[in-house]
Design a protein around this motif. Structure first.
Motif, PDB file in Angstrom:
ATOM      1  N   LYS A  89       7.128 -15.144   1.748  1.00 60.20           N
ATOM      2  CA  LYS A  89       6.698 -16.323   0.994  1.00 60.20           C
ATOM      3  C   LYS A  89       7.120 -16.209  -0.471  1.00 60.20           C
ATOM      4  CE  LYS A  89       2.713 -19.270   0.253  1.00 60.20           C
ATOM      5  NZ  LYS A  89       1.284 -19.445   0.501  1.00 60.20           N
ATOM      6  N   SER A  90       7.039 -15.006  -1.024  1.00 55.28           N
ATOM      7  CA  SER A  90       7.374 -14.806  -2.438  1.00 55.28           C
ATOM      8  C   SER A  90       8.849 -15.041  -2.735  1.00 55.28           C
ATOM      9  CB  SER A  90       6.966 -13.406  -2.894  1.00 55.28           C
ATOM     10  OG  SER A  90       7.866 -12.438  -2.411  1.00 55.28           O
ATOM     11  N   ILE A  91       9.714 -14.887  -1.724  1.00 55.03           N
ATOM     12  CA  ILE A  91      11.140 -15.132  -1.956  1.00 55.03           C
ATOM     13  C   ILE A  91      11.573 -16.500  -1.425  1.00 55.03           C
ATOM     14  CG2 ILE A  91      11.779 -12.702  -2.098  1.00 55.03           C
ATOM     15  CD1 ILE A  91      12.862 -12.928   0.781  1.00 55.03           C
ATOM     16  N   GLY A  92      10.608 -17.322  -1.058  1.00 56.01           N
ATOM     17  CA  GLY A  92      10.920 -18.699  -0.700  1.00 56.01           C
ATOM     18  C   GLY A  92      11.229 -18.958   0.752  1.00 56.01           C
ATOM     19  N   ILE A  93      10.895 -18.031   1.649  1.00 59.62           N
ATOM     20  CA  ILE A  93      11.127 -18.241   3.073  1.00 59.62           C
ATOM     21  C   ILE A  93       9.986 -19.096   3.617  1.00 59.62           C
ATOM     22  CG2 ILE A  93      11.375 -17.139   5.333  1.00 59.62           C
ATOM     23  CD1 ILE A  93      13.688 -16.466   3.523  1.00 59.62           C
ATOM     24  N   ARG A  94      10.343 -20.256   4.164  1.00 62.99           N
ATOM     25  CA  ARG A  94       9.332 -21.164   4.708  1.00 62.99           C
ATOM     26  C   ARG A  94       8.798 -20.649   6.044  1.00 62.99           C
ATOM     27  NH1 ARG A  94      10.746 -27.290   4.073  1.00 62.99           N
ATOM     28  NH2 ARG A  94       9.157 -27.171   5.647  1.00 62.99           N
ATOM     29  N   PHE A  95       7.596 -21.074   6.386  1.00 63.38           N
ATOM     30  CA  PHE A  95       6.936 -20.671   7.626  1.00 63.38           C
ATOM     31  C   PHE A  95       6.814 -19.152   7.708  1.00 63.38           C
ATOM     32  CE2 PHE A  95       9.422 -24.547   8.617  1.00 63.38           C
ATOM     33  CZ  PHE A  95       8.362 -25.423   8.698  1.00 63.38           C
ATOM     34  N   SER A  96       6.483 -18.537   6.591  1.00 59.42           N
ATOM     35  CA  SER A  96       6.490 -17.083   6.492  1.00 59.42           C
ATOM     36  C   SER A  96       5.530 -16.397   7.466  1.00 59.42           C
ATOM     37  CB  SER A  96       6.206 -16.639   5.061  1.00 59.42           C
ATOM     38  OG  SER A  96       4.977 -17.172   4.617  1.00 59.42           O
ATOM     39  N   GLY A  97       4.372 -16.978   7.728  1.00 61.60           N
ATOM     40  CA  GLY A  97       3.418 -16.356   8.645  1.00 61.60           C
ATOM     41  C   GLY A  97       3.970 -16.233  10.050  1.00 61.60           C
ATOM     42  N   PHE A  98       4.531 -17.328  10.546  1.00 56.39           N
ATOM     43  CA  PHE A  98       5.115 -17.328  11.881  1.00 56.39           C
ATOM     44  C   PHE A  98       6.324 -16.397  11.941  1.00 56.39           C
ATOM     45  CE2 PHE A  98       8.192 -19.162  14.916  1.00 56.39           C
ATOM     46  CZ  PHE A  98       7.469 -18.975  16.073  1.00 56.39           C
ATOM     47  N   ARG A  99       7.166 -16.467  10.923  1.00 57.98           N
ATOM     48  CA  ARG A  99       8.364 -15.631  10.916  1.00 57.98           C
ATOM     49  C   ARG A  99       8.013 -14.153  10.806  1.00 57.98           C
ATOM     50  NH1 ARG A  99      13.373 -18.867   8.496  1.00 57.98           N
ATOM     51  NH2 ARG A  99      12.836 -20.852   9.402  1.00 57.98           N
TER      52      ARG A  99
ATOM     53  N   ASN B 194       0.804  -1.220   0.000  1.00 57.27           N
ATOM     54  CA  ASN B 194       0.000   0.000   0.000  1.00 57.27           C
ATOM     55  C   ASN B 194       0.840   1.274   0.000  1.00 57.27           C
ATOM     56  OD1 ASN B 194       0.916   0.033   2.631  1.00 57.27           O
ATOM     57  ND2 ASN B 194      -1.121  -0.032   3.563  1.00 57.27           N
ATOM     58  N   ARG B 195       2.167   1.134  -0.033  1.00 57.42           N
ATOM     59  CA  ARG B 195       3.110   2.255  -0.145  1.00 57.42           C
ATOM     60  C   ARG B 195       2.944   3.296   0.958  1.00 57.42           C
ATOM     61  NH1 ARG B 195       5.984  -0.874  -2.628  1.00 57.42           N
ATOM     62  NH2 ARG B 195       5.751  -1.163  -4.838  1.00 57.42           N
ATOM     63  N   ASP B 196       2.679   2.823   2.186  1.00 59.36           N
ATOM     64  CA  ASP B 196       2.560   3.756   3.305  1.00 59.36           C
ATOM     65  C   ASP B 196       3.868   3.936   4.059  1.00 59.36           C
ATOM     66  OD1 ASP B 196       2.725   1.321   4.632  1.00 59.36           O
ATOM     67  OD2 ASP B 196       0.943   1.635   5.868  1.00 59.36           O
ATOM     68  N   GLY B 197       4.933   3.283   3.576  1.00 60.85           N
ATOM     69  CA  GLY B 197       6.231   3.415   4.218  1.00 60.85           C
ATOM     70  C   GLY B 197       6.424   2.493   5.406  1.00 60.85           C
ATOM     71  N   LYS B 198       5.468   1.596   5.632  1.00 60.07           N
ATOM     72  CA  LYS B 198       5.541   0.655   6.746  1.00 60.07           C
ATOM     73  C   LYS B 198       5.170  -0.731   6.250  1.00 60.07           C
ATOM     74  CE  LYS B 198       4.141   4.078  10.133  1.00 60.07           C
ATOM     75  NZ  LYS B 198       3.205   4.391  11.205  1.00 60.07           N
ATOM     76  N   LEU B 199       5.738  -1.741   6.897  1.00 59.33           N
ATOM     77  CA  LEU B 199       5.388  -3.116   6.586  1.00 59.33           C
ATOM     78  C   LEU B 199       4.478  -3.664   7.664  1.00 59.33           C
ATOM     79  CD1 LEU B 199       8.810  -4.679   5.519  1.00 59.33           C
ATOM     80  CD2 LEU B 199       6.880  -4.120   4.058  1.00 59.33           C
ATOM     81  N   SER B 200       3.320  -4.134   7.249  1.00 55.14           N
ATOM     82  CA  SER B 200       2.437  -4.838   8.179  1.00 55.14           C
ATOM     83  C   SER B 200       2.896  -6.288   8.246  1.00 55.14           C
ATOM     84  CB  SER B 200       0.993  -4.774   7.690  1.00 55.14           C
ATOM     85  OG  SER B 200       0.849  -5.549   6.498  1.00 55.14           O
ATOM     86  N   ARG B 201       2.383  -7.013   9.204  1.00 52.80           N
ATOM     87  CA  ARG B 201       2.716  -8.430   9.302  1.00 52.80           C
ATOM     88  C   ARG B 201       2.280  -9.159   8.036  1.00 52.80           C
ATOM     89  NH1 ARG B 201       0.288 -12.971  10.136  1.00 52.80           N
ATOM     90  NH2 ARG B 201      -1.685 -12.028  10.657  1.00 52.80           N
ATOM     91  N   LYS B 202       1.117  -8.802   7.520  1.00 52.96           N
ATOM     92  CA  LYS B 202       0.602  -9.459   6.309  1.00 52.96           C
ATOM     93  C   LYS B 202       1.498  -9.166   5.099  1.00 52.96           C
ATOM     94  CE  LYS B 202      -3.450  -9.983   3.409  1.00 52.96           C
ATOM     95  NZ  LYS B 202      -4.819  -9.574   3.157  1.00 52.96           N
ATOM     96  N   GLU B 203       1.919  -7.914   4.947  1.00 52.64           N
ATOM     97  CA  GLU B 203       2.807  -7.565   3.830  1.00 52.64           C
ATOM     98  C   GLU B 203       4.127  -8.317   3.932  1.00 52.64           C
ATOM     99  OE1 GLU B 203       1.520  -3.000   2.716  1.00 52.64           O
ATOM    100  OE2 GLU B 203       2.780  -3.326   4.486  1.00 52.64           O
ATOM    101  N   LEU B 204       4.667  -8.392   5.137  1.00 56.69           N
ATOM    102  CA  LEU B 204       5.920  -9.102   5.334  1.00 56.69           C
ATOM    103  C   LEU B 204       5.741 -10.590   5.057  1.00 56.69           C
ATOM    104  CD1 LEU B 204       8.889  -8.900   6.119  1.00 56.69           C
ATOM    105  CD2 LEU B 204       8.194  -9.116   8.515  1.00 56.69           C
ATOM    106  N   LYS B 205       4.632 -11.164   5.509  1.00 56.64           N
ATOM    107  CA  LYS B 205       4.349 -12.587   5.283  1.00 56.64           C
ATOM    108  C   LYS B 205       4.297 -12.900   3.795  1.00 56.64           C
ATOM    109  CE  LYS B 205       0.655 -15.938   5.700  1.00 56.64           C
ATOM    110  NZ  LYS B 205      -0.701 -16.185   6.161  1.00 56.64           N
ATOM    111  N   VAL B 206       3.551 -12.127   3.038  1.00 58.80           N
ATOM    112  CA  VAL B 206       3.429 -12.353   1.598  1.00 58.80           C
ATOM    113  C   VAL B 206       4.785 -12.195   0.923  1.00 58.80           C
ATOM    114  CG1 VAL B 206       2.411 -11.446  -0.529  1.00 58.80           C
ATOM    115  CG2 VAL B 206       0.989 -11.747   1.497  1.00 58.80           C
ATOM    116  N   GLY B 207       5.527 -11.176   1.323  1.00 61.94           N
ATOM    117  CA  GLY B 207       6.841 -10.942   0.743  1.00 61.94           C
ATOM    118  C   GLY B 207       7.822 -12.064   1.030  1.00 61.94           C
TER     119      GLY B 207
END
Length: 91
Positions: A44-54, A29-42
């Motif tokens: 996962k997109s680069i192949g980090i397993r267990f992205s939600g927990f991490r 959403n380009r607000d200059g901050k990462l939410s947990r959901k944005e970080l989780k999706v990101g």
């Protein structure tokens, strides 16, 4: 998949600036901050397993001001924390 995102895992060393750039791309959403959901999706997109927990742990660990988001002032701490995921970060 968003432009600029990769499904290839980060299995080789990456510079701090490259990782910052990748994390900034997660800010949908380009607000200059990462939410947990944005970080989780990101992650996962680069192949980090267990992205939600991490993502949850990362936000909890680096969120210095307690707003539940990772802002620009907290991104350096996120870079340090990323090494715990097996990402080799070079200066």
């Amino acid at each position: 998949m968003r432009k600029g995102w990769s499904r290839r895992p980060l299995d080789e060393a990456i510079s701090e600036n490259q990782l910052k750039s990748i994390f900034r791309e997660f800010d949908v959403n380009r607000d200059g901050k990462l939410s947990r959901k944005e970080l989780k999706v990101g992650l996962k997109s680069i192949g980090i397993r267990f992205s939600g927990f991490r993502a949850w742990r990362a936000v909890r660990h680096v969120d210095a001001n307690g707003d539940g988001m990772i802002g620009e002032e907290e991104i350096d701490e996120l870079i340090k924390y990323a090494s715990k995921w097996g990402i080799i970060v070079t200066p």
